[in-house]
Design an enzyme around this catalytic site. Sequence first.
Site, PDB file in Angstrom:
ATOM      1  N   CYS A   1      -0.697   0.717   6.226  1.00  0.00           N
ATOM      2  CA  CYS A   1      -1.115  -0.180   7.304  1.00  0.00           C
ATOM      3  C   CYS A   1      -2.102  -1.208   6.767  1.00  0.00           C
ATOM      4  CB  CYS A   1      -1.814   0.594   8.428  1.00  0.00           C
ATOM      5  SG  CYS A   1      -0.780   1.782   9.286  1.00  0.00           S
ATOM      6  N   ASP A   2      -2.144  -2.345   7.429  1.00  0.00           N
ATOM      7  CA  ASP A   2      -3.165  -3.339   7.124  1.00  0.00           C
ATOM      8  C   ASP A   2      -3.410  -4.169   8.375  1.00  0.00           C
ATOM      9  OD1 ASP A   2      -4.749  -4.457   4.735  1.00  0.00           O
ATOM     10  OD2 ASP A   2      -4.056  -6.236   5.812  1.00  0.00           O
ATOM     11  N   SER A   3      -4.670  -4.538   8.587  1.00  0.00           N
ATOM     12  CA  SER A   3      -5.037  -5.306   9.780  1.00  0.00           C
ATOM     13  C   SER A   3      -5.850  -6.535   9.411  1.00  0.00           C
ATOM     14  CB  SER A   3      -5.871  -4.446  10.745  1.00  0.00           C
ATOM     15  OG  SER A   3      -5.161  -3.313  11.174  1.00  0.00           O
TER      16      SER A   3
ATOM     17  N   GLY B   1      -0.060  -4.553  10.309  1.00  0.00           N
ATOM     18  CA  GLY B   1       1.228  -4.309   9.676  1.00  0.00           C
ATOM     19  C   GLY B   1       1.427  -2.821   9.487  1.00  0.00           C
TER      20      GLY B   1
ATOM     21  N   LYS C   1       0.835  -1.207   0.000  1.00  0.00           N
ATOM     22  CA  LYS C   1       0.000   0.000   0.000  1.00  0.00           C
ATOM     23  C   LYS C   1       0.869   1.256   0.000  1.00  0.00           C
ATOM     24  CE  LYS C   1      -3.996  -2.015   2.344  1.00  0.00           C
ATOM     25  NZ  LYS C   1      -4.838  -1.974   3.549  1.00  0.00           N
TER      26      LYS C   1
END
Length: 197
Positions: A70-72, A107, A54
Amino acid sequence: MKIPPFVLASASPARRRLLETVGIEPIVRASDFDESQIQLSEPAELVKTLAQCKAETVAPQFESALIMGCDSVLSMNGEIHGKPADTSEAIARWQIMQGNFGDLYTGHALIDLEQNRTIVKSQVTRVYFAQMSDRAILAYVATGEPLKCAGAFAIEGFGSFFVEKIEGCHSNVIGLSLPLLRHILAELGYDVTDFWQ
């Protein structure tokens, strides 16, 4: 050291609000990266890879900036859950989640274009969910909130009623660990207070 603009490579209103709450006014550039391209079975590696992709997708739009991706995901019973596809999936998930616990992984990828450096890390927080009646599950899903969130809940919204406790970083569950961000900035030579507005 010159303080570069802080760019959030995310369409998440929760992440933007979280940063604004602590004095960071990010430039928001939602990434159009196709997350379905990445298939990894280990949640920490998955969120780190997606966060970096991203950030890297947004980075070419800037000459000098810090780009935060970010990623969740929620890991539960050996399965990885992002956003539910529809209300039926959200209901089915909550029937499993209620009275149970899961690990929320986020992340974080920070690209410093000025220094040509990238730091990628993940954070995990254990989340314990309340026992819920079918009525409560249906009412919560009807709010629409679970359809917008990794793991089908938002700890900063209606979902907070159904989280009994957490072990670890609260802001991580919202989608961005503020303590981890502080550490990453320090690793790049910045103080988080440099970005307060």
